[in-house]
Enzyme design. Structure first.
Site, PDB file in Angstrom:
ATOM      1  N   HIS A 172       0.573  -1.461  -0.285  1.00 41.75           N
ATOM      2  CA  HIS A 172       0.108   0.178  -0.102  1.00 41.75           C
ATOM      3  C   HIS A 172       0.897   1.304  -0.210  1.00 41.75           C
ATOM      4  O   HIS A 172       0.691   2.719  -0.363  1.00 41.75           O
ATOM      5  CB  HIS A 172      -0.964  -0.041   0.798  1.00 41.75           C
ATOM      6  CG  HIS A 172      -2.318  -1.241   0.987  1.00 41.75           C
ATOM      7  ND1 HIS A 172      -3.680  -0.476   1.127  1.00 41.75           N
ATOM      8  CD2 HIS A 172      -1.960  -2.871   1.427  1.00 41.75           C
ATOM      9  CE1 HIS A 172      -3.829  -1.861   0.535  1.00 41.75           C
ATOM     10  NE2 HIS A 172      -3.544  -2.574   0.884  1.00 41.75           N
TER      11      HIS A 172
ATOM     12  N   ASP B  90      -5.843   5.874   1.362  1.00 38.30           N
ATOM     13  CA  ASP B  90      -5.676   5.203   0.899  1.00 38.30           C
ATOM     14  C   ASP B  90      -7.495   4.374   1.080  1.00 38.30           C
ATOM     15  O   ASP B  90      -8.027   4.658   1.902  1.00 38.30           O
ATOM     16  CB  ASP B  90      -5.398   3.759   1.984  1.00 38.30           C
ATOM     17  CG  ASP B  90      -5.078   2.435   1.105  1.00 38.30           C
ATOM     18  OD1 ASP B  90      -6.225   1.689   1.179  1.00 38.30           O
ATOM     19  OD2 ASP B  90      -3.739   2.215   0.983  1.00 38.30           O
TER      20      ASP B  90
ATOM     21  N   TRP C 119      -1.386  -7.006  -6.015  1.00 45.93           N
ATOM     22  CA  TRP C 119      -1.531  -6.343  -7.129  1.00 45.93           C
ATOM     23  C   TRP C 119      -0.544  -5.532  -7.670  1.00 45.93           C
ATOM     24  O   TRP C 119       0.457  -5.537  -8.410  1.00 45.93           O
ATOM     25  CB  TRP C 119      -2.540  -4.955  -7.037  1.00 45.93           C
ATOM     26  CG  TRP C 119      -3.062  -4.395  -8.074  1.00 45.93           C
ATOM     27  CD1 TRP C 119      -3.172  -2.629  -8.400  1.00 45.93           C
ATOM     28  CD2 TRP C 119      -2.985  -5.011  -9.604  1.00 45.93           C
ATOM     29  NE1 TRP C 119      -2.994  -2.826  -9.333  1.00 45.93           N
ATOM     30  CE2 TRP C 119      -3.247  -3.802 -10.672  1.00 45.93           C
ATOM     31  CE3 TRP C 119      -2.917  -5.494 -10.116  1.00 45.93           C
ATOM     32  CZ2 TRP C 119      -3.294  -3.791 -11.120  1.00 45.93           C
ATOM     33  CZ3 TRP C 119      -3.678  -6.059 -11.559  1.00 45.93           C
ATOM     34  CH2 TRP C 119      -3.520  -5.365 -12.521  1.00 45.93           C
TER      35      TRP C 119
ATOM     36  N   GLU D 204       4.262  -4.640 -11.750  1.00 46.38           N
ATOM     37  CA  GLU D 204       5.441  -4.994 -11.713  1.00 46.38           C
ATOM     38  C   GLU D 204       6.074  -5.611 -12.686  1.00 46.38           C
ATOM     39  O   GLU D 204       6.958  -5.436 -13.977  1.00 46.38           O
ATOM     40  CB  GLU D 204       5.866  -5.121 -10.337  1.00 46.38           C
ATOM     41  CG  GLU D 204       6.070  -3.609  -9.554  1.00 46.38           C
ATOM     42  CD  GLU D 204       6.520  -3.733  -8.335  1.00 46.38           C
ATOM     43  OE1 GLU D 204       7.493  -5.225  -7.590  1.00 46.38           O
ATOM     44  OE2 GLU D 204       6.242  -3.243  -7.388  1.00 46.38           O
TER      45      GLU D 204
ATOM     46  N   GLN E  41      -5.740 -11.912  -5.113  1.00 45.90           N
ATOM     47  CA  GLN E  41      -5.024 -12.684  -6.280  1.00 45.90           C
ATOM     48  C   GLN E  41      -5.169 -13.572  -6.097  1.00 45.90           C
ATOM     49  O   GLN E  41      -4.904 -14.052  -7.303  1.00 45.90           O
ATOM     50  CB  GLN E  41      -3.743 -13.805  -4.998  1.00 45.90           C
ATOM     51  CG  GLN E  41      -2.950 -12.064  -4.578  1.00 45.90           C
ATOM     52  CD  GLN E  41      -2.306 -12.795  -3.250  1.00 45.90           C
ATOM     53  OE1 GLN E  41      -2.013 -13.860  -2.585  1.00 45.90           O
ATOM     54  NE2 GLN E  41      -1.982 -11.881  -1.453  1.00 45.90           N
TER      55      GLN E  41
END
Ligand code: UDX
Length: 472
Positions: free
Chosen positions: A26, A119, A367, A372, A389
């Site tokens: 996060h 957030d 995520w 990435e 996931q």
């Protein structure tokens, strides 16, 4: 128009506050987004609820101001709290510290922030912002598809989820959702009784989101186009990802080589030395992120599969997981320079993924790890565990076609044979070429999205323009 550079205010004194949740997956995207805003003229104060700075390695975030606010856990035995109690404690304490911070900020700044970016799991932060006459921007650290499923579950939107075809797959609108089988939805929705407190937390993201002035998503439009358009028809969402340090993407920000704030100490030098000594695309990088914990049986199967596969290995096993490694595992990997694999407690993941010796990423599909890997063109072997996931994994394999999934057996275990076979296939089997080409295609698209004039760049420009307009 959004593609133009935002008006730069001469005094560069338009403040924004950013409130992050103190978990690596996060912090990273919100920190990176903050750095981007700072590079465009905003003065960003990044708030982390955390009593101590000791465990943080603040490497490179000098363009923004980082402030630690209390999460009120100094005198609390966290291990004795249930998840529910912990989250409630966090809510009460952090909202108090946030309110104190805003009051102080408003009383001492000539031009106090009019915007709080928070957030999305801290939905109460929006009420706090509004109480202090500020606008809220909810920042989602998950992809759009998971959010749609939370919305469906909450009853905010309706998809024809009851329409199921012969294979148990959901027929739906938007059509891409039909790739998801009943077990591929975010785990809190599949098994509502397992983690009710976390289910409440993720659904809370949508309790008041209509009151937020902006909905920011760490994804890019091209990646989830149908879903972004579908959701964008109902709410005004802005895709602003991938939020990955500039040096790996558009190289726009000077000296932006790292996220900048790590909760773990990376063994960066050892990883680089190891990878530098290996041939191109010969190494499998394995990591299950900052939170996941594998069962002992599963860990044994994984170790056995990785020991038998043909490729070299770089495996991140967090300190808290080390005791589950089979006895003698390290010796079996070998001790000399010729050894098969290196095990570290933490690495600089971006450095590893962008290294030419890495041929695939075995991931649990958090995520950030997913984005990435996609953005750096690395094929994946996916072993989802929980939360969003399973959904991410299905999209990786079936929609973006950049990975293979290790299937669990009837006891829910992913066996050593299955793990080895997936890795060997992606590293040297028939599917290798196709998956690698797709990975490189997504790498290009991700770069274009964040590069000047790309879909995410335009959205960020527009967001900054909006904020600057409020600031005058
Ligand atoms: C959590 C949830 O598990 C995830 O599903 C959700 O989408 C975001 O929050 P986390 O467990 O922290 O995420 O995993 P992930 O989203 O993959 O993020 C981990 C971050 O740590 C990544 O940015 C990665 O680059 C970094 N990392 C990970 C390292 O730098 N080194 C490592 O060794 C492992």
């Amino acid at each position: 128009p959004s593609s133009e550079q935002p008006k730069m205010h001469p005094a560069k004194d338009v403040n924004v506050l950013v409130l992050a949740h103190p978990v690596q997956g996060h912090i990273n995207p919100m920190l990176q987004f903050s750095k981007r805003l700072a590079s465009m003229g905003l003065r960003v104060t990044f708030l982390i609820p955390m009593s101590t700075e000791k465990s943080l390695n603040l490497v490179n975030a000098s363009s923004i101001q980082v402030e630690y606010i209390s999460e009120g856990l100094d005198n609390v035995e966290v291990d004795k709290l249930s998840i529910d109690e912990y989250l409630e404690h966090l809510r009460v304490s952090v909202s108090r510290s946030l309110s104190d911070f805003i009051q102080k900020h408003q009383s001492c700044q000539e031009n106090p922030a009019k915007v709080l970016i928070y957030d999305s799991i801290y939905c109460w932060a929006l009420d706090m912002a509004m109480e202090h006459d500020m606008h809220g921007a909810s920042f989602f650290t998950q992809c759009v598809v998971s959010c749609i499923y939370y919305l469906v579950h909450q009853g905010t939107v309706k998809l024809p989820v009851e329409a199921v075809d012969g294979q148990g797959r959901v027929l739906s609108d938007p059509p891409v959702m039909s790739v998801l089988g009943p077990n591929d939805f975010p785990s809190f929705v599949v098994d509502v009784d397992k983690y009710p407190a976390i289910l409440k937390l993720v659904l809370g993201q949508f309790s008041n989101f209509r009151k937020a002035k902006w909905l920011l998503f760490n994804t890019f439009t091209e990646l989830e186009e149908e879903l972004v358009n579908w959701m964008g028809n109902q709410w005004s969402l802005m895709t602003v990802g991938p939020t990955i340090p500039s040096v790996y993407m558009d190289k726009r920000l000077e000296d932006d080589k790292d996220y900048g704030l790590s909760l773990f100490e990376p063994e960066a030098e050892a990883c680089l030395r190891w990878l530098d000594s290996k041939p191109p695309r010969s190494t499998v990088y394995v990591s299950f992120g900052s939170l996941a914990s594998l069962g002992e049986d599963q860990m044994e199967e994984l170790a056995s599969g990785l020991r038998s596969m043909k490729s070299h290995l770089l495996w991140v096993v967090r300190e808290s997981e080390e005791k589950k490694l089979p006895r003698n595992f390290m010796q079996e990997l070998g001790l000399d320079d010729d050894k098969k694999g290196l095990v570290v407690r933490w690495c600089n993941q971006l450095q590893v993924l962008s290294h030419g010796s890495v041929g695939c990423f075995m991931t649990y599909c958090g995520w950030n790890s997913t984005l990435e890997s996609l953005s750096l063109g690395v094929p994946m072997v996916v072993m989802p565990q929980w939360t969003d996931q399973p959904t991410n994994a299905t999209f990786i394999v079936e929609v973006w076609k950049v990975g293979l999934r290790v299937k669990a057996n009837e006891r829910g275990v992913m066996t050593a044979e299955e793990i080895e076979s997936c890795v060997n296939e992606i590293m040297g089997g028939e599917r290798r070429k196709e998956i690698r080409e797709n990975s490189l295609k997504w790498k290009e698209i991700a770069k274009l999205a964040i590069d000047k004039g790309g879909s995410s760049d335009k959205n960020i420009q527009e967001f900054v323009s909006n904020v600057l307009d409020l600031g005058t």
